[in-house]
Write a protein that holds these residues in place. Sequence first.
Motif, PDB file in Angstrom:
ATOM      1  N   ASP A 200       3.371 -83.738 -37.563  1.00  0.00           N
ATOM      2  CA  ASP A 200       4.080 -83.160 -38.710  1.00  0.00           C
ATOM      3  C   ASP A 200       5.061 -84.149 -39.320  1.00  0.00           C
ATOM      4  O   ASP A 200       5.351 -84.086 -40.520  1.00  0.00           O
ATOM      5  N   ASN A 201       5.572 -85.075 -38.487  1.00  0.00           N
ATOM      6  CA  ASN A 201       6.571 -86.041 -38.971  1.00  0.00           C
ATOM      7  C   ASN A 201       5.993 -87.436 -39.196  1.00  0.00           C
ATOM      8  O   ASN A 201       6.743 -88.385 -39.408  1.00  0.00           O
ATOM      9  N   HIS A 202       4.658 -87.559 -39.146  1.00  0.00           N
ATOM     10  CA  HIS A 202       3.957 -88.835 -39.411  1.00  0.00           C
ATOM     11  C   HIS A 202       4.392 -89.941 -38.457  1.00  0.00           C
ATOM     12  O   HIS A 202       4.531 -91.097 -38.859  1.00  0.00           O
ATOM     13  N   TYR A 203       4.615 -89.611 -37.183  1.00  0.00           N
ATOM     14  CA  TYR A 203       4.960 -90.628 -36.203  1.00  0.00           C
ATOM     15  C   TYR A 203       3.711 -91.442 -35.866  1.00  0.00           C
ATOM     16  O   TYR A 203       2.653 -90.887 -35.578  1.00  0.00           O
ATOM     17  N   ALA A 204       3.834 -92.750 -35.891  1.00  0.00           N
ATOM     18  CA  ALA A 204       2.704 -93.628 -35.591  1.00  0.00           C
ATOM     19  C   ALA A 204       2.600 -93.851 -34.084  1.00  0.00           C
ATOM     20  O   ALA A 204       3.614 -94.062 -33.412  1.00  0.00           O
ATOM     21  N   PRO A 205       1.388 -93.840 -33.522  1.00  0.00           N
ATOM     22  CA  PRO A 205       1.206 -94.076 -32.083  1.00  0.00           C
ATOM     23  C   PRO A 205       1.354 -95.552 -31.739  1.00  0.00           C
ATOM     24  O   PRO A 205       1.400 -96.409 -32.633  1.00  0.00           O
ATOM     25  N   PRO A 206       1.406 -95.889 -30.457  1.00  0.00           N
ATOM     26  CA  PRO A 206       1.563 -97.297 -30.062  1.00  0.00           C
ATOM     27  C   PRO A 206       0.497 -98.216 -30.641  1.00  0.00           C
ATOM     28  O   PRO A 206       0.787 -99.367 -30.988  1.00  0.00           O
ATOM     29  N   GLY A 207      -0.751 -97.727 -30.755  1.00  0.00           N
ATOM     30  CA  GLY A 207      -1.824 -98.581 -31.258  1.00  0.00           C
ATOM     31  C   GLY A 207      -1.651 -99.018 -32.698  1.00  0.00           C
ATOM     32  O   GLY A 207      -2.300 -99.968 -33.146  1.00  0.00           O
ATOM     33  N   ALA A 208      -0.776 -98.342 -33.454  1.00  0.00           N
ATOM     34  CA  ALA A 208      -0.548 -98.704 -34.856  1.00  0.00           C
ATOM     35  C   ALA A 208       0.494 -99.802 -35.004  1.00  0.00           C
ATOM     36  O   ALA A 208       0.734-100.275 -36.118  1.00  0.00           O
ATOM     37  N   TRP A 209       1.107-100.203 -33.890  1.00  0.00           N
ATOM     38  CA  TRP A 209       2.155-101.222 -33.938  1.00  0.00           C
ATOM     39  C   TRP A 209       1.751-102.444 -33.132  1.00  0.00           C
ATOM     40  O   TRP A 209       1.063-102.335 -32.124  1.00  0.00           O
ATOM     41  N   ASP A 210       2.218-103.603 -33.566  1.00  0.00           N
ATOM     42  CA  ASP A 210       2.096-104.841 -32.805  1.00  0.00           C
ATOM     43  C   ASP A 210       3.474-105.205 -32.265  1.00  0.00           C
ATOM     44  O   ASP A 210       4.501-104.863 -32.865  1.00  0.00           O
ATOM     45  N   ASP A 211       3.499-105.919 -31.149  1.00  0.00           N
ATOM     46  CA  ASP A 211       4.778-106.279 -30.543  1.00  0.00           C
ATOM     47  C   ASP A 211       5.655-107.107 -31.468  1.00  0.00           C
ATOM     48  O   ASP A 211       6.884-107.057 -31.386  1.00  0.00           O
ATOM     49  N   ASP A 212       5.036-107.891 -32.363  1.00  0.00           N
ATOM     50  CA  ASP A 212       5.826-108.762 -33.233  1.00  0.00           C
ATOM     51  C   ASP A 212       6.218-108.101 -34.551  1.00  0.00           C
ATOM     52  O   ASP A 212       6.851-108.741 -35.390  1.00  0.00           O
ATOM     53  N   THR A 213       5.844-106.826 -34.757  1.00  0.00           N
ATOM     54  CA  THR A 213       6.227-106.146 -35.999  1.00  0.00           C
ATOM     55  C   THR A 213       7.024-104.868 -35.768  1.00  0.00           C
ATOM     56  O   THR A 213       7.696-104.404 -36.690  1.00  0.00           O
ATOM     57  N   GLN A 237      -9.873 -90.775 -43.058  1.00  0.00           N
ATOM     58  CA  GLN A 237     -10.785 -89.634 -43.093  1.00  0.00           C
ATOM     59  C   GLN A 237     -11.955 -89.850 -42.149  1.00  0.00           C
ATOM     60  O   GLN A 237     -12.322 -88.969 -41.374  1.00  0.00           O
ATOM     61  N   ARG A 238     -12.552 -91.041 -42.208  1.00  0.00           N
ATOM     62  CA  ARG A 238     -13.727 -91.339 -41.412  1.00  0.00           C
ATOM     63  C   ARG A 238     -13.418 -91.307 -39.923  1.00  0.00           C
ATOM     64  O   ARG A 238     -14.198 -90.784 -39.110  1.00  0.00           O
ATOM     65  N   GLN A 239     -12.264 -91.867 -39.535  1.00  0.00           N
ATOM     66  CA  GLN A 239     -11.901 -91.958 -38.125  1.00  0.00           C
ATOM     67  C   GLN A 239     -11.163 -90.720 -37.627  1.00  0.00           C
ATOM     68  O   GLN A 239     -10.790 -90.643 -36.460  1.00  0.00           O
ATOM     69  N   GLN A 240     -10.928 -89.744 -38.558  1.00  0.00           N
ATOM     70  CA  GLN A 240     -10.210 -88.514 -38.214  1.00  0.00           C
ATOM     71  C   GLN A 240      -8.834 -88.826 -37.619  1.00  0.00           C
ATOM     72  O   GLN A 240      -8.406 -88.254 -36.614  1.00  0.00           O
ATOM     73  N   LEU A 241      -8.159 -89.773 -38.275  1.00  0.00           N
ATOM     74  CA  LEU A 241      -6.812 -90.145 -37.879  1.00  0.00           C
ATOM     75  C   LEU A 241      -5.801 -89.358 -38.706  1.00  0.00           C
ATOM     76  O   LEU A 241      -6.085 -88.994 -39.854  1.00  0.00           O
ATOM     77  N   PRO A 242      -4.619 -89.092 -38.164  1.00  0.00           N
ATOM     78  CA  PRO A 242      -3.567 -88.497 -38.988  1.00  0.00           C
ATOM     79  C   PRO A 242      -3.305 -89.376 -40.211  1.00  0.00           C
ATOM     80  O   PRO A 242      -3.264 -90.599 -40.103  1.00  0.00           O
ATOM     81  N   MET A 243      -3.161 -88.756 -41.366  1.00  0.00           N
ATOM     82  CA  MET A 243      -2.990 -89.515 -42.597  1.00  0.00           C
ATOM     83  C   MET A 243      -1.583 -90.097 -42.668  1.00  0.00           C
ATOM     84  O   MET A 243      -0.593 -89.375 -42.544  1.00  0.00           O
ATOM     85  N   CYS A 244      -1.488 -91.427 -42.875  1.00  0.00           N
ATOM     86  CA  CYS A 244      -0.170 -92.048 -43.012  1.00  0.00           C
ATOM     87  C   CYS A 244       0.300 -91.918 -44.468  1.00  0.00           C
ATOM     88  O   CYS A 244      -0.498 -91.754 -45.392  1.00  0.00           O
ATOM     89  N   LEU A 245       1.594 -92.002 -44.658  1.00  0.00           N
ATOM     90  CA  LEU A 245       2.174 -91.776 -45.980  1.00  0.00           C
ATOM     91  C   LEU A 245       1.734 -92.829 -46.989  1.00  0.00           C
ATOM     92  O   LEU A 245       1.514 -92.528 -48.164  1.00  0.00           O
ATOM     93  N   ARG A 246       1.577 -94.078 -46.544  1.00  0.00           N
ATOM     94  CA  ARG A 246       1.197 -95.138 -47.484  1.00  0.00           C
ATOM     95  C   ARG A 246      -0.214 -94.937 -48.009  1.00  0.00           C
ATOM     96  O   ARG A 246      -0.486 -95.140 -49.198  1.00  0.00           O
TER      97      ARG A 246
END
Length: 328
Positions: A200-213, A237-246
């Motif tokens: 509901d709050n568009h929190y990104a999981p660990p896989g969406a982040w890199d250690d250097d970013t 849509q294809r991967q059935q991932l939560p939609m990010c705001l961007r």
Amino acid sequence: MTTPAKPLPPHGTYARGNGSPGRRPPCPCPPCREAKLKTRKRLNVARQLGRAARVDATAAREHLSKLRVTMSWSQIQEATGCDDRGLQLLISGQRTEINRTTQDKILAVAPGAEPSPGMYMDATGPRRRLQALSAIGYSGRQIAQRIGTAEARIQKIASGVQPTVRYGLVRRINAVYDQLSQTPAPVGRSRTRVIRHALDNHYAPPGAWDDDTIDDPNAHPEWTGHCGTDRGWWMHQRQQLPMCLRCEQAHADWLAQHNHLEPTLRNQALFRARAESLSREADLAADARELIAYGASVEQAAERLGVTRNHLQQAMRRHPATDTGLAA
């Protein structure tokens, strides 16, 4: 209530010897007069040689940002001999040019090895790590127990209410994130509730982040490898991932740009955009397999192709190899 007078610059400095026009007369003492004469002579020589006395502040600002990672303002002020107000104006971008001598003083200071535990740090990295753990099911209570702090404090940091965090707590949050980020929380009602809140709050999981970013305030989570574009929206849509705001905004912009088309032509454009995103995903999978065949790991292939490891693995699963010996 009267504002306390600002302390005068120390004797033997150009600032004291030159005074402040309209506010403070020059100090006539010998050390101040000598400092004033030496500074003016140095400026005259630099001007005659074509060496500007004032320089662009970008290099000093970037170095100052590095110093702030491990040093407090008072430590930087003491190490550089610069006025605190001037340093604040510099790092905020309000001061775009500085004296060359000021730049030299700032660049001469080496960053400390590690901040003191009590030093306050920007909360961007800790907030993203807590949100990422929430996205894979860990509650604030579970995280707080592992870190050794109050659940209310974890919730304040994760929600963005607390903009700074003491370095000692930052280290503990980072350590727990490293321990838990690769393992989802145990199945249960608590996990389901926490994940729903994260979605509901568009929190990104660990896989969406890199250690250097993850610690960079200007960075964004990368769910698909193309987030922030209409192609990224189709991949969500294809991967059935939560939609990010961007991606949500990018698709809304795409629809607005094509809103003038007749319904039939608009639908055709939508189908083309969808097909292009899928064909590019197949090409991505094929390129990854070629790199892996030459000895690259999945992580190395993802880095070479500019996507996340999770995205690459999903693409390879949806587009299996047709040639024997190249399957993932």
